[in-house]
Write an enzyme that holds these catalytic residues in place. Sequence first.
Site, PDB file in Angstrom:
ATOM      1  NE  ARG A  20       8.286  -5.799   9.515  1.00 60.62           N
ATOM      2  CZ  ARG A  20       7.668  -4.880  10.749  1.00 60.62           C
ATOM      3  NH1 ARG A  20       7.629  -5.578  12.059  1.00 60.62           N
ATOM      4  NH2 ARG A  20       7.837  -3.573  10.594  1.00 60.62           N
ATOM      5  CB  ILE A  22       3.165  -8.292   1.307  1.00 57.44           C
ATOM      6  CG1 ILE A  22       1.585  -8.077   1.774  1.00 57.44           C
ATOM      7  CG2 ILE A  22       3.354  -8.539  -0.565  1.00 57.44           C
ATOM      8  CD1 ILE A  22       0.592  -6.950   1.732  1.00 57.44           C
ATOM      9  CG  ASP A  67      17.283   4.058   3.328  1.00 54.69           C
ATOM     10  OD1 ASP A  67      16.379   3.717   3.234  1.00 54.69           O
ATOM     11  OD2 ASP A  67      17.845   4.623   4.875  1.00 54.69           O
ATOM     12  CB  VAL A  68      14.652   1.225  -1.427  1.00 54.57           C
ATOM     13  CG1 VAL A  68      14.661   0.034  -1.626  1.00 54.57           C
ATOM     14  CG2 VAL A  68      12.854   2.247  -0.631  1.00 54.57           C
ATOM     15  CG  ASN A  94       7.211  -5.969  -0.205  1.00 56.35           C
ATOM     16  OD1 ASN A  94       5.909  -6.031  -0.253  1.00 56.35           O
ATOM     17  ND2 ASN A  94       7.932  -6.007   0.967  1.00 56.35           N
ATOM     18  CE1 TYR A 161       1.207   2.607   1.461  1.00 55.43           C
ATOM     19  CE2 TYR A 161      -1.490   2.262   0.805  1.00 55.43           C
ATOM     20  CZ  TYR A 161       0.005   2.319   1.062  1.00 55.43           C
ATOM     21  OH  TYR A 161       0.234   0.831   0.294  1.00 55.43           O
ATOM     22  CE  LYS A 165       2.468   1.854  -1.907  1.00 55.32           C
ATOM     23  NZ  LYS A 165       3.529   0.288  -2.417  1.00 55.32           N
TER      24      LYS A 165
END
Length: 256
Positions: A20, A22, A67-68, A94, A161, A165
């Site tokens: 879903r 992006i 599951d990354v 992503n 977060y 990033k």
Amino acid sequence: MYLEKFSVSGKLAVITGAGRGIGLAIADALGEAGARLAITDIDSARAEQAAAGLREKGYQVDSYTLDVTQPDVVNAISKEMVERYGRVDILVNNAGISICEKAENMSDSDWCRVIDVNLNGVFWCCRAFGKAMLEAGGGTVVNVGSMSGFIVNRPQEQSQYNASKAAVHHLTRSLAAEWAGRGVRVNAVAPTYIATEMTAYVNDSPEMHQYWVGGTPMQRMGRPEEVASVVLFLASEASSLMTGSIVLADGGYVCW
């Protein structure tokens, strides 16, 4: 000469977190540009539903549950894809999550969960699929970073977060430097706030809306397809001289 550089026809593109938002928009963009798609999501039903919608558009699409945060699973799926398709040409990392919490109150589990998905997951995928690309003699990796890797967001507290990033951005540069001489390019897109179902809650918070939208020179949030367009550029030969780049798609947010 120039338009054809944006084509990814005949290439296999793997997109994580593509069920879903992006990720799905990125899959749509790459599919429209001719790629065969392998979309992955931690939610198998969501992945297959997304794949079905893309197949209706005439794209070649397979869905995978991934599951990354599980490196053994990432390695196994990478091997399976190479055996099935022959090679992987494009990887888009992503998948990501965010948990808002004051640093002094943050639990160990919340910190580790965000870092595990947003940073470790990107590395596990880069390592597995990147190795396959290196062995095949070329490929392109696009990581989804964030403007939060450049700034500290307001009013929400999300140190884990932001740190994750920023780390993704530097991981992107590091891998780009390692792999540039062996035919694998690694870049990242750093989006602003994007209007998806995951960010819809901002509409119920006037204070947050003022920071998010009022703090953006373009005076709006981004759209998933606007991020997907940048990813298509970075995944295609149109960006053939670029590696190690972090491309801001932020409506001018970091200018202020």
